[in-house]
Each structure stands twice: as C-alpha cells, then as structure tokens.
Design a protein around this motif. Structure first.
Motif, PDB file in Angstrom:
ATOM      1  N   GLY A  58      47.967  64.936  54.720  1.00 19.57           N
ATOM      2  CA  GLY A  58      47.127  63.721  54.722  1.00 19.57           C
ATOM      3  C   GLY A  58      47.434  62.819  53.553  1.00 19.57           C
ATOM      4  N   GLY A  59      46.976  61.605  53.664  1.00 20.42           N
ATOM      5  CA  GLY A  59      47.240  60.622  52.624  1.00 20.42           C
ATOM      6  C   GLY A  59      46.397  59.408  52.903  1.00 20.42           C
ATOM      7  N   ALA A  60      46.629  58.365  52.155  1.00 13.43           N
ATOM      8  CA  ALA A  60      45.860  57.141  52.368  1.00 13.43           C
ATOM      9  C   ALA A  60      46.815  55.964  52.339  1.00 13.43           C
ATOM     10  CB  ALA A  60      44.797  56.978  51.304  1.00 13.43           C
ATOM     11  N   ARG A  61      46.502  54.954  53.141  1.00 17.40           N
ATOM     12  CA  ARG A  61      47.394  53.829  53.285  1.00 17.40           C
ATOM     13  C   ARG A  61      46.575  52.553  53.135  1.00 17.40           C
ATOM     14  NH1 ARG A  61      49.576  50.554  57.135  1.00 17.40           N
ATOM     15  NH2 ARG A  61      47.855  51.027  58.551  1.00 17.40           N
ATOM     16  N   VAL A  62      47.048  51.640  52.324  1.00 17.25           N
ATOM     17  CA  VAL A  62      46.404  50.331  52.214  1.00 17.25           C
ATOM     18  C   VAL A  62      46.884  49.497  53.402  1.00 17.25           C
ATOM     19  CG1 VAL A  62      46.210  48.232  50.815  1.00 17.25           C
ATOM     20  CG2 VAL A  62      46.210  50.480  49.708  1.00 17.25           C
ATOM     21  N   THR A  63      45.956  48.951  54.174  1.00 19.83           N
ATOM     22  CA  THR A  63      46.310  48.162  55.366  1.00 19.83           C
ATOM     23  C   THR A  63      46.856  46.790  54.959  1.00 19.83           C
ATOM     24  OG1 THR A  63      44.140  47.146  55.517  1.00 19.83           O
ATOM     25  CG2 THR A  63      44.421  49.265  56.643  1.00 19.83           C
ATOM     26  N   ARG A  64      47.320  46.052  55.965  1.00 22.83           N
ATOM     27  CA  ARG A  64      47.797  44.696  55.700  1.00 22.83           C
ATOM     28  C   ARG A  64      46.658  43.846  55.120  1.00 22.83           C
ATOM     29  NH1 ARG A  64      47.649  40.007  57.793  1.00 22.83           N
ATOM     30  NH2 ARG A  64      46.558  40.688  59.655  1.00 22.83           N
ATOM     31  N   ILE A  65      45.465  44.031  55.708  1.00 18.86           N
ATOM     32  CA  ILE A  65      44.284  43.327  55.204  1.00 18.86           C
ATOM     33  C   ILE A  65      44.046  43.687  53.725  1.00 18.86           C
ATOM     34  CG2 ILE A  65      41.761  43.131  55.454  1.00 18.86           C
ATOM     35  CD1 ILE A  65      43.043  41.949  57.834  1.00 18.86           C
ATOM     36  N   GLY A  66      44.235  44.947  53.391  1.00 16.77           N
ATOM     37  CA  GLY A  66      44.048  45.402  52.017  1.00 16.77           C
ATOM     38  C   GLY A  66      45.067  44.777  51.079  1.00 16.77           C
ATOM     39  N   HIS A  67      46.339  44.741  51.541  1.00 21.30           N
ATOM     40  CA  HIS A  67      47.387  44.113  50.724  1.00 21.30           C
ATOM     41  C   HIS A  67      47.103  42.623  50.539  1.00 21.30           C
ATOM     42  CE1 HIS A  67      50.230  47.290  49.852  1.00 21.30           C
ATOM     43  NE2 HIS A  67      50.035  47.774  51.064  1.00 21.30           N
ATOM     44  N   ASP A  68      46.648  41.978  51.618  1.00 16.92           N
ATOM     45  CA  ASP A  68      46.280  40.553  51.516  1.00 16.92           C
ATOM     46  C   ASP A  68      45.164  40.363  50.494  1.00 16.92           C
ATOM     47  OD1 ASP A  68      48.098  39.981  53.462  1.00 16.92           O
ATOM     48  OD2 ASP A  68      46.634  39.621  55.062  1.00 16.92           O
ATOM     49  N   LEU A  69      44.216  41.295  50.492  1.00 15.25           N
ATOM     50  CA  LEU A  69      43.083  41.204  49.572  1.00 15.25           C
ATOM     51  C   LEU A  69      43.547  41.309  48.118  1.00 15.25           C
ATOM     52  CD1 LEU A  69      40.008  41.127  49.051  1.00 15.25           C
ATOM     53  CD2 LEU A  69      40.027  43.629  49.241  1.00 15.25           C
ATOM     54  N   ILE A  70      44.427  42.291  47.857  1.00 15.31           N
ATOM     55  CA  ILE A  70      44.954  42.464  46.492  1.00 15.31           C
ATOM     56  C   ILE A  70      45.651  41.171  46.038  1.00 15.31           C
ATOM     57  CG2 ILE A  70      46.689  43.659  45.078  1.00 15.31           C
ATOM     58  CD1 ILE A  70      46.234  46.163  46.872  1.00 15.31           C
ATOM     59  N   GLU A  71      46.503  40.647  46.933  1.00 10.78           N
ATOM     60  CA  GLU A  71      47.271  39.447  46.609  1.00 10.78           C
ATOM     61  C   GLU A  71      46.338  38.254  46.375  1.00 10.78           C
ATOM     62  OE1 GLU A  71      50.825  37.053  48.833  1.00 10.78           O
ATOM     63  OE2 GLU A  71      50.647  39.200  49.263  1.00 10.78           O
ATOM     64  N   ARG A  72      45.336  38.119  47.233  1.00  8.64           N
ATOM     65  CA  ARG A  72      44.410  36.999  47.096  1.00  8.64           C
ATOM     66  C   ARG A  72      43.614  37.108  45.797  1.00  8.64           C
ATOM     67  NH1 ARG A  72      42.262  33.158  50.415  1.00  8.64           N
ATOM     68  NH2 ARG A  72      42.918  34.114  52.379  1.00  8.64           N
ATOM     69  N   TYR A  73      43.166  38.327  45.488  1.00 14.58           N
ATOM     70  CA  TYR A  73      42.401  38.519  44.248  1.00 14.58           C
ATOM     71  C   TYR A  73      43.243  38.129  43.025  1.00 14.58           C
ATOM     72  CZ  TYR A  73      39.698  40.710  40.530  1.00 14.58           C
ATOM     73  OH  TYR A  73      38.994  40.926  39.378  1.00 14.58           O
ATOM     74  N   ARG A  74      44.499  38.582  43.009  1.00 16.17           N
ATOM     75  CA  ARG A  74      45.371  38.265  41.867  1.00 16.17           C
ATOM     76  C   ARG A  74      45.607  36.753  41.765  1.00 16.17           C
ATOM     77  NH1 ARG A  74      44.366  42.151  38.580  1.00 16.17           N
ATOM     78  NH2 ARG A  74      44.838  44.219  39.401  1.00 16.17           N
ATOM     79  N   ALA A  75      45.773  36.099  42.928  1.00 18.15           N
ATOM     80  CA  ALA A  75      45.969  34.645  42.927  1.00 18.15           C
ATOM     81  C   ALA A  75      44.701  33.943  42.419  1.00 18.15           C
ATOM     82  CB  ALA A  75      46.319  34.162  44.335  1.00 18.15           C
ATOM     83  N   MET A  76      43.537  34.437  42.859  1.00 20.64           N
ATOM     84  CA  MET A  76      42.269  33.847  42.425  1.00 20.64           C
ATOM     85  C   MET A  76      42.111  33.978  40.920  1.00 20.64           C
ATOM     86  SD  MET A  76      39.720  35.237  45.450  1.00 20.64           S
ATOM     87  CE  MET A  76      38.205  34.408  44.914  1.00 20.64           C
ATOM     88  N   GLN A  77      42.455  35.182  40.420  1.00 20.16           N
ATOM     89  CA  GLN A  77      42.401  35.447  38.980  1.00 20.16           C
ATOM     90  C   GLN A  77      43.219  34.398  38.215  1.00 20.16           C
ATOM     91  OE1 GLN A  77      41.238  38.676  37.339  1.00 20.16           O
ATOM     92  NE2 GLN A  77      41.591  37.439  35.547  1.00 20.16           N
ATOM     93  N   GLY A  78      44.416  34.116  38.709  1.00 17.96           N
ATOM     94  CA  GLY A  78      45.286  33.140  38.065  1.00 17.96           C
ATOM     95  C   GLY A  78      44.735  31.723  38.128  1.00 17.96           C
ATOM     96  N   LYS A  79      44.248  31.332  39.321  1.00 14.39           N
ATOM     97  CA  LYS A  79      43.705  29.973  39.485  1.00 14.39           C
ATOM     98  C   LYS A  79      42.476  29.781  38.598  1.00 14.39           C
ATOM     99  CE  LYS A  79      44.627  29.993  44.431  1.00 14.39           C
ATOM    100  NZ  LYS A  79      44.014  29.835  45.782  1.00 14.39           N
ATOM    101  N   ALA A  80      41.584  30.781  38.590  1.00 11.71           N
ATOM    102  CA  ALA A  80      40.352  30.671  37.796  1.00 11.71           C
ATOM    103  C   ALA A  80      40.681  30.590  36.311  1.00 11.71           C
ATOM    104  CB  ALA A  80      39.427  31.854  38.083  1.00 11.71           C
ATOM    105  N   ALA A  81      41.630  31.428  35.854  1.00 18.07           N
ATOM    106  CA  ALA A  81      42.000  31.431  34.436  1.00 18.07           C
ATOM    107  C   ALA A  81      42.616  30.091  34.037  1.00 18.07           C
ATOM    108  CB  ALA A  81      42.957  32.587  34.138  1.00 18.07           C
ATOM    109  N   SER A  82      43.445  29.518  34.918  1.00 21.05           N
ATOM    110  CA  SER A  82      44.042  28.210  34.622  1.00 21.05           C
ATOM    111  C   SER A  82      42.975  27.136  34.496  1.00 21.05           C
ATOM    112  CB  SER A  82      45.018  27.790  35.731  1.00 21.05           C
ATOM    113  OG  SER A  82      46.119  28.653  35.760  1.00 21.05           O
ATOM    114  N   ALA A  83      41.959  27.223  35.377  1.00 22.40           N
ATOM    115  CA  ALA A  83      40.914  26.195  35.401  1.00 22.40           C
ATOM    116  C   ALA A  83      40.083  26.178  34.110  1.00 22.40           C
ATOM    117  CB  ALA A  83      39.998  26.400  36.610  1.00 22.40           C
ATOM    118  N   VAL A  84      40.043  27.307  33.403  1.00 23.54           N
ATOM    119  CA  VAL A  84      39.205  27.386  32.190  1.00 23.54           C
ATOM    120  C   VAL A  84      40.048  27.663  30.948  1.00 23.54           C
ATOM    121  CG1 VAL A  84      37.180  28.133  33.505  1.00 23.54           C
ATOM    122  CG2 VAL A  84      38.678  29.856  32.486  1.00 23.54           C
TER     123      VAL A  84
END
Lengths: 113, 113
Positions: free
Chosen positions: A73-99
């Motif tokens: 057994g194991g665990a797999r991050v789905t495409r939705i999960g990968h999209d979420l990670i990527e979106r969060y990191r992008a949001m982090q960057g945009k928010a940090a730039s804004a302030v």
C-alpha cells in the motif's frame, strides 16, 4: 526581511496553511503517508487526520491511498492535489509580492532586522 | 468564497497573525489587558504572553502598561502599535486582492461552496 505566510479559511472550522501543504508535498515525494509523517516528525495518526481534513475541504480527493500490492500500500497525491499545491505556492508568491513594501517596513522596525 | 489570512514570520520563532492583532485591537478598545483577554475568552496570562511576544518583535513597544491611578492601572496601545494594526489590516486587504481569482477557484472546488 520578515516572511509572509498565508492560510485559506474555508469556513469557521477548516483551513489550509503551510503545514498541510508541506505534508501533501511530502506524500507526493515519498508516496507514503507514514514516510511523509516521519519526514516531518509527526505521528502517522496526526498526518492522516491532517490529510483527511484537506480531503474534506474539496469535492474531489486530493490524496488517494492504495491498499495491497508488493509495497503493502501507499498514498498518491491526485491531479487535484498537485493543482492545489501549485496554486497555494503561486498564491503565496502573489500575496508576498503585494505586501513586499510592508514586509520591508516591518523588517526595519523589528528588533532583529 | 474562502478567506485569506496572513501571518508575518519574523524569524524561526516569532510570528504575528490574526490572533495577536485582534488582541491588540481589543486592548486599544478596552484600555486594559484583563478586559481584552476576557473579551477574547482567554486567560490574562495567555494574553500577557502574546502581547509581550509582539513587543519583543519590535525595537519600540507596541503596548505600554500604566500602574497605579484611580483605575488601578491599565494598558495603552502606542502609536507604533496602532500603526502596526493599521498596516496589518492593509496588508490583509492587499494580499487578499492579489489572490482573489484563486480564492474564487478554490471556492468552486470546495465541498461547501
């Protein structure tokens, strides 16, 4: 300069911050909840609960567990999960730039600039 | 739509998020740490430690306590403290605007849109 961290609050109870995203990234890297938990020095139970909480936030799963097979057994991050990670990191960057100017000003006023 | 919350990390240990800012606002409103603590349903000790932590972040105090007098002492948010509250709220708004589209997308994908 101080750093900005973001947290997404879904309702009064569920939220998604740097800890859960880091855990998701660890699951993606190790392909296993227990190995991801070990890498972050948390218990399997705590990791499982955090991941279950993220799954509950969304209509589709961000992580899927596989039972059986040679690896036991194991665990797999789905495409939705990968999209979420990527979106969060992008949001982090945009928010940090804004302030950025504010972070710089707080850095100048801080006791450890 | 989900909400964005921000946290400012000063170093590996100290950080400033919505809880401390809300507490500072309560001290500004009530002029007293104990009344502010009560309004947030936390112990005086916990409130005092949080405020001390904020004070330690900056070269100049964000809060000052007054001893004696007819009211038996009180607490005052300094100009630096008021500036900090205002800046944090402004940062919150700028950061949320910068990721508004992402918050909307996360809202659409969430289990409770």
């Amino acid at each position: 300069m101080p750093k900005l961290r973001i947290r997404i609050e879904f309702d009064g109870h569920r939220s998604l911050g740097p800890g859960k995203i880091q855990l998701l990234e660890a699951v993606a890297e190790y392909g296993s909840i227990s190995a991801a938990a070990r890498s972050m020095e948390m218990s399997y139970r705590h990791a499982w609960e955090m991941l279950d909480d993220v799954n509950q936030c969304f209509r589709e799963p961000v992580i899927e567990t596989e039972t059986g097979g040679r690896a036991g057994g194991g665990a797999r991050v789905t495409r939705i999960g990968h999209d979420l990670i990527e979106r969060y990191r992008a949001m982090q960057g945009k928010a940090a730039s804004a302030v950025e100017e504010d972070l710089r000003a707080l850095g100048r006023a801080s006791s450890k600039p």
